[in-house]
Design a protein around this motif. Structure first.
Motif: not given
Length: 247
Positions: A168-195
């Protein structure tokens, strides 16, 4: 990114000996995903953050990146932590934020646990396709597919109230915010961990393969803190203790 992240205290208080910050998966409310698990996280103060337009998060029409979210988490945590030791645990998108935080030399986090996450999650084309679909038809269009991806076999039948609340929380999520989060994941690739960083993946996770994980969580799919909250809390506390000791 428009505005500050919305934070929610899920357990403990400012007087707790340590602070654990937890992050959500795409399409989830951090409170629904983590609240039960947070109660078992060793008497720590547990603070969760929500993505824009998810849970308690304010919707946004502006683009944002995983790095932008990590910037906000880092800034807010530095204020909340004081002199206490602080650790981070995040699921999926929240795990991507964990990888980003772990790559920063001046991060306030002494240990990071990434759950159901990898240094790159999926492929850009798939995320862009989902963003376009949700912009057209809204988040309810991805509920059925998410139910299959999120949970281990039989979980929806065993705990219908938990699964239903998350969907239900998924269905209630704002569509544009969800789409922007998808686009953020499309761009992301992590660097090397130092922690010091641990990667935990559910044995039934169809989003992130278990290969390369430090620990496989039995009986879990993509959302272990909701599926097996006590067991996940036990693993997270154990991993944080080991990581802090060895780091």
């Amino acid at each position: 990114m428009g505005g500050e992240l919305s934070l929610t205290r899920l357990a403990g208080s400012e007087s707790s000996d340590r602070l654990i910050v937890v992050g959500p998966s795409l399409g989830t409310s951090v409170a629904m995903l983590w609240r039960e698990c947070a109660q078992s996280l060793g008497g720590s103060e547990v603070i969760g953050w929500d993505l824009p337009g998810h849970g308690a998060g304010c919707p946004t029409t502006e683009p944002f990146t995983v790095q932008d979210i990590a910037d906000e988490v880092e800034k807010r945590t530095a204020v909340l932590a004081g002199t206490r030791p602080v650790a981070y645990a995040g699921v999926s998108f929240g795990g991507a934020v964990g990888f980003e935080l772990a790559s920063r030399r001046d991060s306030p986090f002494g240990a990071v646990v990434c759950i159901g996450a990898a240094r790159r999650i999926g492929v850009p084309e798939t995320w862009h396709e989902r963003a376009a679909l949700v912009r057209r038809l809204g988040t309810p269009v991805v509920v059925e597919g998410s139910a299959r991806r999120w949970f281990a076999p039989g979980f929806v039948r065993r705990r219908p109230q938990v699964a239903g609340a998350l969907l239900k929380a998924l269905a209630d999520t704002d569509r544009e915010s969800y789409a922007r989060a998808c686009e953020a994941l499309a761009e992301f690739e992590a660097g090397d961990a130092v922690t010091p960083t641990a990667v935990l993946v559910g044995e039934h996770d169809v989003v992130v393969p278990a290969a390369g994980a430090d620990r496989v969580l039995e009986g879990c799919g993509h959302l272990p803190p909701a599926e097996e909250p006590v067991a996940v809390a036990r693993v997270v506390v154990e991993e944080m203790r080991c990581l802090t000791t060895t780091g």
